[in-house]
Design a protein around this motif. Structure first.
Motif, short mmCIF file in Angstrom:
data_model
loop_
_atom_site.label_atom_id
_atom_site.label_comp_id
_atom_site.label_asym_id
_atom_site.label_seq_id
_atom_site.Cartn_x
_atom_site.Cartn_y
_atom_site.Cartn_z
N TRP A 33 0.85 -1.19 0.00
CA TRP A 33 0.00 0.00 0.00
C TRP A 33 0.88 1.23 0.00
CZ3 TRP A 33 -4.53 -1.02 -1.51
CH2 TRP A 33 -5.22 -2.15 -1.10
N LEU A 34 0.48 2.22 -0.81
CA LEU A 34 1.24 3.47 -0.86
C LEU A 34 0.55 4.56 -0.06
CD1 LEU A 34 2.15 3.35 -4.67
CD2 LEU A 34 3.59 2.69 -2.72
N GLN A 86 -11.68 1.60 0.09
CA GLN A 86 -12.33 0.37 0.53
C GLN A 86 -12.37 -0.70 -0.58
OE1 GLN A 86 -13.14 -0.55 3.53
NE2 GLN A 86 -13.77 -2.52 2.64
N GLU A 87 -12.72 -0.28 -1.79
CA GLU A 87 -12.88 -1.27 -2.88
C GLU A 87 -11.53 -1.90 -3.24
OE1 GLU A 87 -14.80 0.35 -6.33
OE2 GLU A 87 -15.19 -1.65 -7.17
N ALA A 88 -10.50 -1.05 -3.27
CA ALA A 88 -9.16 -1.57 -3.58
C ALA A 88 -8.69 -2.49 -2.45
CB ALA A 88 -8.18 -0.41 -3.75
N TYR A 89 -8.98 -2.08 -1.22
CA TYR A 89 -8.58 -2.87 -0.05
C TYR A 89 -9.22 -4.26 -0.12
CZ TYR A 89 -7.61 -4.08 4.79
OH TYR A 89 -7.16 -4.70 5.91
N ALA A 90 -10.53 -4.28 -0.38
CA ALA A 90 -11.25 -5.57 -0.42
C ALA A 90 -10.67 -6.45 -1.52
CB ALA A 90 -12.74 -5.32 -0.65
N TRP A 130 -7.59 -6.38 -2.96
CA TRP A 130 -6.21 -6.84 -2.73
C TRP A 130 -6.09 -7.77 -1.54
CZ3 TRP A 130 -1.76 -6.80 -5.46
CH2 TRP A 130 -1.82 -6.13 -6.67
N GLU A 131 -6.90 -7.53 -0.51
CA GLU A 131 -6.83 -8.43 0.65
C GLU A 131 -7.24 -9.84 0.24
OE1 GLU A 131 -5.78 -8.05 3.89
OE2 GLU A 131 -4.98 -6.15 3.19
N GLU A 190 -6.95 -11.06 -3.06
CA GLU A 190 -6.03 -11.59 -4.07
C GLU A 190 -4.61 -11.76 -3.55
OE1 GLU A 190 -6.72 -12.53 -7.22
OE2 GLU A 190 -8.83 -12.16 -6.77
N TYR A 191 -4.25 -10.96 -2.56
CA TYR A 191 -2.84 -10.83 -2.20
C TYR A 191 -2.78 -10.49 -0.71
CZ TYR A 191 1.90 -9.55 -3.98
OH TYR A 191 3.24 -9.48 -4.29
N PRO A 192 -3.22 -11.43 0.14
CA PRO A 192 -3.40 -11.09 1.56
C PRO A 192 -2.13 -10.61 2.26
CG PRO A 192 -3.92 -13.41 1.11
CD PRO A 192 -3.61 -12.78 -0.20
N ASP A 193 -0.98 -10.88 1.66
CA ASP A 193 0.30 -10.49 2.26
C ASP A 193 0.58 -8.98 2.11
OD1 ASP A 193 2.17 -11.76 3.72
OD2 ASP A 193 3.44 -12.37 2.06
N ILE A 194 -0.27 -8.26 1.39
CA ILE A 194 0.00 -6.84 1.12
C ILE A 194 0.01 -6.04 2.43
CG2 ILE A 194 -2.44 -6.34 0.63
CD1 ILE A 194 -1.43 -4.35 -1.55
N SER A 195 0.98 -5.12 2.53
CA SER A 195 1.01 -4.23 3.71
C SER A 195 1.72 -2.96 3.27
CB SER A 195 1.75 -4.89 4.88
OG SER A 195 3.09 -5.14 4.52
N ASN A 196 2.03 -2.06 4.20
CA ASN A 196 2.71 -0.84 3.74
C ASN A 196 4.23 -1.07 3.62
OD1 ASN A 196 3.87 -0.46 6.26
ND2 ASN A 196 2.19 0.84 6.97
N ILE A 197 4.91 -0.09 3.06
CA ILE A 197 6.34 -0.29 2.75
C ILE A 197 7.14 -0.56 4.02
CG2 ILE A 197 8.42 0.83 1.82
CD1 ILE A 197 6.52 2.41 -0.07
N GLN A 198 6.87 0.24 5.05
CA GLN A 198 7.66 0.09 6.29
C GLN A 198 7.47 -1.31 6.88
OE1 GLN A 198 10.02 2.33 7.35
NE2 GLN A 198 10.57 0.54 8.58
N ALA A 199 6.26 -1.84 6.80
CA ALA A 199 6.02 -3.19 7.34
C ALA A 199 6.84 -4.22 6.57
CB ALA A 199 4.53 -3.52 7.29
#
Ligand SMILES: C[S@@+](CC[C@H](N)C(=O)[O-])C[C@H]1O[C@@H](n2cnc3c(N)ncnc32)[C@H](O)[C@@H]1O
Length: 251
Positions: free
Chosen positions: A147-148, A154-158, A160-161, A163-172
């Motif tokens: 995530w940038l 909300q729609e993008a979050y739903a 990607w979560e 399709e790609y549950p591992d997604i998080s922010n850069i620092q994480a």
């Protein structure tokens, strides 16, 4: 049963694409040049290489041996053909294997490379699993979805979560990398053009596919999934991206 058909329609749409994820030779090169003190003719594992755009570039940049691994044999055949044409056959070895169970000798790799693929086994699991196979002070260079923004739509979050549950922010992701026993050398976000180029190549295939399978609901479903992914990017593509992370194995 649908899964089998799903993949056959999926691969029909993706047949002979140059790459299977956002990326570009120039960013493979940028990440490569961030790595300090590589030995001559380094050994590189390209995990989830797909049709091998990165493998070819790594050979061109000076990798002595690229082990290009993917689960899908036709991608590897495509890479073998491309390597032959470019004169890199002696330096690129393809292997059909599951990244979750591939066994390589301990401390045999100078670099683990993976563009848009490590998530298939989980970012942390991948970094942890391959760490012992890296030489002391060896390197990883991976692209990973992030995530940038702190507040994804909300729609993008739903989407990607799912399709790609591992997604998080850069620092994480940087923290995950360090937690797995690496120190960060640098990182950068792939620009949106790498996504629009990737999707343009797919979109060019869709009208013929739509017509060919006009009366086939399963094929139309695969088509819709592609259209949905591209639509999500059109609407919300500024809220997510791929981060290239380059790191060194800690002693
Ligand atoms: C999003 S594509 C990226 C491909 C390539 N790195 C590129 O940038 O063009 C992910 C790749 O991982 C491969 N893959 C998926 N699961 C895998 C697994 N368990 N082991 C090895 N490869 C896998 C797929 O076949 C696909 O080629």
């Amino acid at each position: 049963m649908f899964e089998e058909k799903f993949w056959s329609y999926f691969f029909e749409i993706h047949h002979e694409l140059a790459r299977e994820a956002p990326g570009a030779d120039s960013y493979t090169e940028k990440a490569w040049r961030m790595i300090p003190n590589l030995p001559d003719n380094p050994t590189v594992l390209d995990l989830g290489c797909g049709p091998g755009a990165s493998s070819l570039m790594l050979a061109q940049l000076g990798a002595g041996h690229v082990l290009a691994v993917d689960l899908y044999e036709p991608y590897l055949k495509q890479l073998d053909r491309r390597a032959l044409i470019k004169g890199f056959s002696d330096r690129i070895e393809t292997r059909c294997a599951d990244m979750a169970s591939l066994e390589l000798p301990i401390e045999s790799l100078d670099v683990l490379w993976s563009e848009g693929a490590l998530y298939q086994m989980g970012f942390r699991d991948g970094l942890t699993r391959y760490r012992p196979m890296l030489k002391p002070g060896g390197y990883v260079a991976v692209t990973e979805a992030v995530w940038l923004t702190d507040n994804p739509p909300q729609e993008a979050y739903a989407y990607w979560e799912m399709e790609y549950p591992d997604i998080s922010n850069i620092q994480a992701k940087l923290n995950n990398t360090e937690d797995c026993g690496y120190s960060i050398i640098g990182h950068f976000t792939l620009p949106p053009k790498t996504w629009t180029d990737y999707y343009a190549a797919i979109e060019a295939r869709l009208p013929a596919f739509r017509e060919r399978y006009a009366r086939n609901p399963e094929a139309q479903e695969v088509l819709s999934l592609h259209e949905r992914e591209i639509e999500i990017f059109r609407r919300y593509g500024d809220s997510y991206g791929y981060e290239f992370i380059v790191a060194r194995k800690q002693d």
